[in-house]
Design an enzyme around this catalytic site. Structure first.
Site, PDB file in Angstrom:
ATOM      1  N   LYS A 248       0.851  -1.182   0.000  1.00  0.00           N
ATOM      2  CA  LYS A 248       0.000   0.000   0.000  1.00  0.00           C
ATOM      3  C   LYS A 248       0.893   1.240   0.000  1.00  0.00           C
ATOM      4  O   LYS A 248       1.808   1.361   0.813  1.00  0.00           O
ATOM      5  CB  LYS A 248      -0.901   0.010   1.244  1.00  0.00           C
TER       6      LYS A 248
ATOM      7  N   THR B 191      -3.495  -5.206   1.375  1.00  0.00           N
ATOM      8  CA  THR B 191      -2.921  -3.860   1.465  1.00  0.00           C
ATOM      9  C   THR B 191      -3.768  -2.969   2.378  1.00  0.00           C
ATOM     10  O   THR B 191      -3.239  -2.050   3.003  1.00  0.00           O
ATOM     11  CB  THR B 191      -2.792  -3.220   0.075  1.00  0.00           C
TER      12      THR B 191
ATOM     13  N   HIS C  97      19.922  27.157 -14.792  1.00  0.00           N
ATOM     14  CA  HIS C  97      20.635  28.238 -15.450  1.00  0.00           C
ATOM     15  C   HIS C  97      19.887  29.562 -15.365  1.00  0.00           C
ATOM     16  O   HIS C  97      18.648  29.605 -15.434  1.00  0.00           O
ATOM     17  CB  HIS C  97      20.879  27.898 -16.922  1.00  0.00           C
TER      18      HIS C  97
END
Length: 346
Positions: A39, A84, A302
């Protein structure tokens, strides 16, 4: 979560026997070489209430299990599967029962729980990401008529009354995360901690000169440039018994900032991104003996000068104040530094 390297076939003639759909071992042409389930993105907020002073931890947790059996894949037999949803419930129940101190300790507790509770679980992997809450500072709650900038540098001492008892502010400077892997066949847990998204910029004391000069080069030597990057780094602990995980994370972050920025009044020279990165990694290994290996990535963000030469009638002279942010394409610099004779999962 970890990327798992591909494995080579066991032999040239065929794969190992696997359980077929009817339950018999049959030398299939293929074999499952890695598997697991779990999960992800389980969100949990824990509030520790000690008198008037409250402390919060908000996590996003992922739990993955690897079972000894593969019968859920080969036969569709779910009898060994810890759902899960049950894994999700475990996150909340252990948080309630034991509290939360740090992401690493909580992940270790979760992983160990799954191995202790379910004997058919071979491996547990827990991933935790921390939401960056900090206490509201008294200076941030002063009257708006007070235009002073004020300062509140100590976000750790509860006894400092400039910190609010139960109000917090979201400060996403960088993400604190960890990965813990516990294997039943390995007595040593794998604990990896990381920093993600630490964006920094300085306006001077960065250069890049004397690099390869050939027919492909167009970039001139840069003796003074803007240096900006988004730092991602992770490190593995060789010793999890003696380390203070939260303090270690803050120490690594401070080391990165110190090597990037230097003294507040003087600064520090950066002849290349590579050198700044290396100095940061080296100092982490020097200062935190429990860290065995550290990996860091620094992509260039940059900022190019806006060319004002065609506009001399409007803004005469050179331009060193207005820049154009350019994020693509960008250079990426990375390195991994390790103590000698150390094997790593990074």
């Amino acid at each position: 979560m970890f990327a798992t390297p591909l494995r080579q076939p066991t032999n040239a003639s065929g794969a190992r026997p696997a359980v077929s759909m009817d339950g018999q071992e049959t030398p299939f042409q293929y074999e499952i070489t890695d598997h697991g389930y779990g999960k992800d993105a389980v969100k949990v907020l824990h509030v520790s209430r000690k008198g008037p002073v409250h402390t919060i931890q908000e996590f996003e947790v992922g739990t993955h299990l690897k079972l000894y059996s593969k019968k859920d894949y080969y036969q569709g037999n779910n009898s060994d599967i810890v759902a899960t949803d049950s894994q999700k419930n475990t996150v909340y129940l252990l948080a309630k029962k034991y509290g939360i101190e740090s992401p690493e300790k909580f992940a270790l507790m979760l992983g160990q729980h799954f191995l202790n509770k379910y004997s058919h679980v071979e491996e547990a992997h827990v991933h935790v990401e921390t939401y960056p809450w900090q206490r509201v500072c008294q200076d941030e709650t002063k009257s708006v008529n007070n235009q002073g900038q004020g300062s509140c540098n100590n976000f750790t001492s509860i006894d400092n009354r400039s910190l609010h008892n139960h109000a917090f502010i979201f400060t996403p400077t960088a993400l604190h995360y960890c990965d813990v892997v516990i294997r039943r066949t390995d007595p040593k847990q794998t604990v990896i901690t990381g920093i993600k998204g630490l964006r920094v910029l300085k306006t001077t004391q960065s250069s890049f000169v004397n690099f390869v000069n050939d027919e492909f080069r167009s970039l001139p030597d840069q003796y003074d440039r803007i240096f900006s990057t988004v730092v991602d780094c992770s490190w593995e602990y060789s010793d999890t018994e003696t380390v203070n995980f939260s303090r270690a994370w803050q120490t690594v972050k401070n080391i990165i900032l110190r090597n990037f920025a230097g003294d507040p009044q003087v600064g520090v020279s950066s002849p290349s991104v590579q050198h700044t990165l290396y100095l940061s990694e080296k100092q982490v290994l020097d200062v935190i003996p429990q860290v065995s290996v550290i990996s860091m990535t620094m992509p260039n963000k940059h900022y190019f000068n806006f060319d004002t030469k065609p506009f001399q009638k409007i803004v005469p002279g050179d331009n060193n104040e207005v820049f154009i942010p350019v994020d693509k394409p960008h250079g990426t610099i990375y390195a991994q530094l390790a103590r000698k004779n150390i094997s790593s999962h990074l």
